[in-house]
Design a protein around this motif. Structure first.
Motif, PDB file in Angstrom:
ATOM      1  N   ASP A  76       0.877  -1.169   0.000  1.00 47.53           N
ATOM      2  CA  ASP A  76       0.000   0.000   0.000  1.00 47.53           C
ATOM      3  C   ASP A  76       0.917   1.222   0.000  1.00 47.53           C
ATOM      4  O   ASP A  76       1.125   1.876   1.019  1.00 47.53           O
ATOM      5  CB  ASP A  76      -0.910  -0.024   1.233  1.00 47.53           C
ATOM      6  N   TYR A  77       1.463   1.515  -1.168  1.00 44.94           N
ATOM      7  CA  TYR A  77       2.515   2.517  -1.272  1.00 44.94           C
ATOM      8  C   TYR A  77       2.015   3.937  -1.054  1.00 44.94           C
ATOM      9  O   TYR A  77       2.770   4.779  -0.550  1.00 44.94           O
ATOM     10  CB  TYR A  77       3.230   2.385  -2.612  1.00 44.94           C
ATOM     11  N   GLU A  78       0.780   4.215  -1.395  1.00 49.57           N
ATOM     12  CA  GLU A  78       0.262   5.574  -1.173  1.00 49.57           C
ATOM     13  C   GLU A  78       0.166   5.896   0.318  1.00 49.57           C
ATOM     14  O   GLU A  78       0.547   6.980   0.754  1.00 49.57           O
ATOM     15  CB  GLU A  78      -1.084   5.743  -1.873  1.00 49.57           C
ATOM     16  N   ALA A  80       1.839   4.338   2.755  1.00 57.40           N
ATOM     17  CA  ALA A  80       3.207   4.343   3.272  1.00 57.40           C
ATOM     18  C   ALA A  80       3.902   5.661   2.939  1.00 57.40           C
ATOM     19  O   ALA A  80       4.582   6.247   3.787  1.00 57.40           O
ATOM     20  CB  ALA A  80       3.987   3.173   2.690  1.00 57.40           C
ATOM     21  N   LEU A  81       3.702   6.141   1.734  1.00 60.66           N
ATOM     22  CA  LEU A  81       4.349   7.378   1.295  1.00 60.66           C
ATOM     23  C   LEU A  81       3.976   8.551   2.187  1.00 60.66           C
ATOM     24  O   LEU A  81       4.840   9.348   2.575  1.00 60.66           O
ATOM     25  CB  LEU A  81       3.966   7.670  -0.160  1.00 60.66           C
ATOM     26  N   LYS A  82       2.721   8.648   2.558  1.00 65.01           N
ATOM     27  CA  LYS A  82       2.283   9.747   3.428  1.00 65.01           C
ATOM     28  C   LYS A  82       3.056   9.741   4.743  1.00 65.01           C
ATOM     29  O   LYS A  82       3.524  10.786   5.206  1.00 65.01           O
ATOM     30  CB  LYS A  82       0.780   9.652   3.701  1.00 65.01           C
ATOM     31  N   ASP A  83       3.197   8.573   5.338  1.00 63.41           N
ATOM     32  CA  ASP A  83       3.915   8.491   6.620  1.00 63.41           C
ATOM     33  C   ASP A  83       5.421   8.662   6.440  1.00 63.41           C
ATOM     34  O   ASP A  83       6.073   9.278   7.285  1.00 63.41           O
ATOM     35  CB  ASP A  83       3.599   7.170   7.324  1.00 63.41           C
ATOM     36  N   PHE A  84       5.975   8.148   5.353  1.00 57.78           N
ATOM     37  CA  PHE A  84       7.405   8.359   5.122  1.00 57.78           C
ATOM     38  C   PHE A  84       7.713   9.842   4.931  1.00 57.78           C
ATOM     39  O   PHE A  84       8.748  10.330   5.387  1.00 57.78           O
ATOM     40  CB  PHE A  84       7.908   7.558   3.914  1.00 57.78           C
ATOM     41  N   LEU A  85       6.818  10.565   4.279  1.00 57.72           N
ATOM     42  CA  LEU A  85       7.025  12.006   4.103  1.00 57.72           C
ATOM     43  C   LEU A  85       6.973  12.733   5.447  1.00 57.72           C
ATOM     44  O   LEU A  85       7.720  13.698   5.669  1.00 57.72           O
ATOM     45  CB  LEU A  85       6.003  12.586   3.115  1.00 57.72           C
ATOM     46  N   VAL A  86       6.118  12.259   6.357  1.00 61.74           N
ATOM     47  CA  VAL A  86       6.093  12.826   7.713  1.00 61.74           C
ATOM     48  C   VAL A  86       7.403  12.501   8.427  1.00 61.74           C
ATOM     49  O   VAL A  86       8.004  13.366   9.077  1.00 61.74           O
ATOM     50  CB  VAL A  86       4.877  12.310   8.516  1.00 61.74           C
ATOM     51  N   ALA A  87       7.858  11.264   8.298  1.00 56.53           N
ATOM     52  CA  ALA A  87       9.128  10.868   8.932  1.00 56.53           C
ATOM     53  C   ALA A  87      10.276  11.739   8.428  1.00 56.53           C
ATOM     54  O   ALA A  87      11.170  12.104   9.201  1.00 56.53           O
ATOM     55  CB  ALA A  87       9.416   9.393   8.659  1.00 56.53           C
ATOM     56  N   LEU A  88      10.230  12.114   7.160  1.00 54.97           N
ATOM     57  CA  LEU A  88      11.272  12.966   6.602  1.00 54.97           C
ATOM     58  C   LEU A  88      11.219  14.377   7.186  1.00 54.97           C
ATOM     59  O   LEU A  88      12.260  15.017   7.345  1.00 54.97           O
ATOM     60  CB  LEU A  88      11.165  13.014   5.081  1.00 54.97           C
ATOM     61  N   TYR A 105       7.558   5.868  -4.679  1.00 55.19           N
ATOM     62  CA  TYR A 105       7.310   6.534  -5.961  1.00 55.19           C
ATOM     63  C   TYR A 105       7.627   5.608  -7.131  1.00 55.19           C
ATOM     64  O   TYR A 105       6.928   5.627  -8.146  1.00 55.19           O
ATOM     65  CB  TYR A 105       8.109   7.828  -6.076  1.00 55.19           C
ATOM     66  N   LEU A 106       8.651   4.773  -6.991  1.00 60.46           N
ATOM     67  CA  LEU A 106       8.984   3.812  -8.037  1.00 60.46           C
ATOM     68  C   LEU A 106       7.823   2.848  -8.254  1.00 60.46           C
ATOM     69  O   LEU A 106       7.402   2.606  -9.382  1.00 60.46           O
ATOM     70  CB  LEU A 106      10.255   3.046  -7.659  1.00 60.46           C
ATOM     71  N   GLN A 107       7.286   2.310  -7.163  1.00 58.69           N
ATOM     72  CA  GLN A 107       6.167   1.374  -7.268  1.00 58.69           C
ATOM     73  C   GLN A 107       4.901   2.052  -7.807  1.00 58.69           C
ATOM     74  O   GLN A 107       4.080   1.411  -8.455  1.00 58.69           O
ATOM     75  CB  GLN A 107       5.879   0.726  -5.912  1.00 58.69           C
ATOM     76  N   LEU A 108       4.769   3.343  -7.533  1.00 62.49           N
ATOM     77  CA  LEU A 108       3.615   4.100  -8.044  1.00 62.49           C
ATOM     78  C   LEU A 108       3.865   4.629  -9.461  1.00 62.49           C
ATOM     79  O   LEU A 108       3.033   5.340 -10.006  1.00 62.49           O
ATOM     80  CB  LEU A 108       3.295   5.265  -7.090  1.00 62.49           C
ATOM     81  N   GLU A 109       5.016   4.250 -10.012  1.00 58.58           N
ATOM     82  CA  GLU A 109       5.435   4.637 -11.362  1.00 58.58           C
ATOM     83  C   GLU A 109       5.492   6.151 -11.550  1.00 58.58           C
ATOM     84  O   GLU A 109       5.203   6.671 -12.617  1.00 58.58           O
ATOM     85  CB  GLU A 109       4.564   3.955 -12.426  1.00 58.58           C
ATOM     86  N   GLN A 110       5.887   6.835 -10.491  1.00 52.06           N
ATOM     87  CA  GLN A 110       6.153   8.266 -10.571  1.00 52.06           C
ATOM     88  C   GLN A 110       7.679   8.415 -10.599  1.00 52.06           C
ATOM     89  O   GLN A 110       8.320   8.739  -9.603  1.00 52.06           O
ATOM     90  CB  GLN A 110       5.532   8.993  -9.381  1.00 52.06           C
ATOM     91  N   PHE A 111       8.218   8.156 -11.770  1.00 52.72           N
ATOM     92  CA  PHE A 111       9.659   7.984 -11.906  1.00 52.72           C
ATOM     93  C   PHE A 111      10.464   9.252 -11.625  1.00 52.72           C
ATOM     94  O   PHE A 111      11.564   9.163 -11.075  1.00 52.72           O
ATOM     95  CB  PHE A 111       9.988   7.416 -13.284  1.00 52.72           C
ATOM     96  N   ASP A 112       9.947  10.413 -12.001  1.00 54.57           N
ATOM     97  CA  ASP A 112      10.688  11.650 -11.728  1.00 54.57           C
ATOM     98  C   ASP A 112      10.880  11.849 -10.228  1.00 54.57           C
ATOM     99  O   ASP A 112      11.974  12.182  -9.769  1.00 54.57           O
ATOM    100  CB  ASP A 112       9.973  12.871 -12.320  1.00 54.57           C
ATOM    101  N   LYS A 113       9.814  11.635  -9.465  1.00 53.98           N
ATOM    102  CA  LYS A 113       9.912  11.797  -8.012  1.00 53.98           C
ATOM    103  C   LYS A 113      10.770  10.697  -7.407  1.00 53.98           C
ATOM    104  O   LYS A 113      11.534  10.938  -6.469  1.00 53.98           O
ATOM    105  CB  LYS A 113       8.522  11.815  -7.375  1.00 53.98           C
ATOM    106  N   SER A 114      10.640   9.497  -7.931  1.00 54.34           N
ATOM    107  CA  SER A 114      11.453   8.389  -7.446  1.00 54.34           C
ATOM    108  C   SER A 114      12.936   8.705  -7.626  1.00 54.34           C
ATOM    109  O   SER A 114      13.735   8.574  -6.695  1.00 54.34           O
ATOM    110  CB  SER A 114      11.084   7.108  -8.203  1.00 54.34           C
ATOM    111  N   GLU A 115      13.284   9.156  -8.802  1.00 53.70           N
ATOM    112  CA  GLU A 115      14.676   9.495  -9.086  1.00 53.70           C
ATOM    113  C   GLU A 115      15.157  10.614  -8.161  1.00 53.70           C
ATOM    114  O   GLU A 115      16.275  10.560  -7.624  1.00 53.70           O
ATOM    115  CB  GLU A 115      14.828   9.924 -10.544  1.00 53.70           C
TER     116      GLU A 115
END
Length: 169
Positions: A76-78, A80-88, A105-115
């Motif tokens: 459930d990457y979306e 997880a992403l919300k909480d990881f952004l808070v952790a950051l 972001y890689l799993q969500l295929e948002q490659f620019d953000k992933s990179e």
């Protein structure tokens, strides 16, 4: 307590204890940006609270990061992403958090953000030996058919760990 400490900060703006305590209150309230500002101000004024400030940040980061790992492991990457952004926000520049955000972001295929986040993770790698992040970048470049970038990343991996020659060709 927060209101009293805010008043105290106005009356005695050079009292590190006021900002230290204010940072602790903000941590309890999960007001991370304000926590960091208060702790940073306390640290500017004295090093007396540095260990406790780091311990407070670390504990808050650990709780939020671990909360994010559960949905991450369930793919459930979306969430997880919300909480990881808070952790950051709690510990800006934390390499493991940057890596996990990049993976989401890689799993969500948002490659620019992933990179972007993978590169930030590599910038924070003081030892310059983070093979895992480079492999993630290489896989992303492969998916995007960015062959020159794949080759560059493969060469970086080999430079770090030449024994992997048979794995990365």
């Amino acid at each position: 307590a927060k209101e009293m400490l805010l008043e105290g900060a106005q009356v005695t703006p050079d009292d590190p204890e006021v900002f230290y305590l204010l940072g602790k209150v903000y941590a309890e309230l999960k007001e991370w940006d304000d926590m960091n500002k208060a702790f940073d101000r306390a640290a500017e004024l004295t090093d007396k609270y540095d260990k406790d400030i780091e311990a407070t940040r670390m504990e808050a980061w650990r709780r939020v990061f671990n909360k994010a790992v559960k949905p991450f492991n369930k793919k459930d990457y979306e969430t997880a992403l919300k909480d990881f952004l808070v952790a950051l926000k709690i510990r800006p520049g934390e390499r493991e958090t940057l890596r996990r955000i990049g993976q989401c972001y890689l799993q969500l295929e948002q490659f620019d953000k992933s990179e972007e986040y993978f590169k930030l993770a590599l910038e924070s790698d003081k030892d310059n030996n983070d093979i895992s992040t480079r492999i993630n970048l290489m896989n992303m470049y492969w998916t995007e058919k960015r062959w020159d970038d794949v080759i560059t990343m493969a060469k970086e991996i080999l430079a770090i760990n030449p024994e992997q020659e048979g794995v990365v060709e």
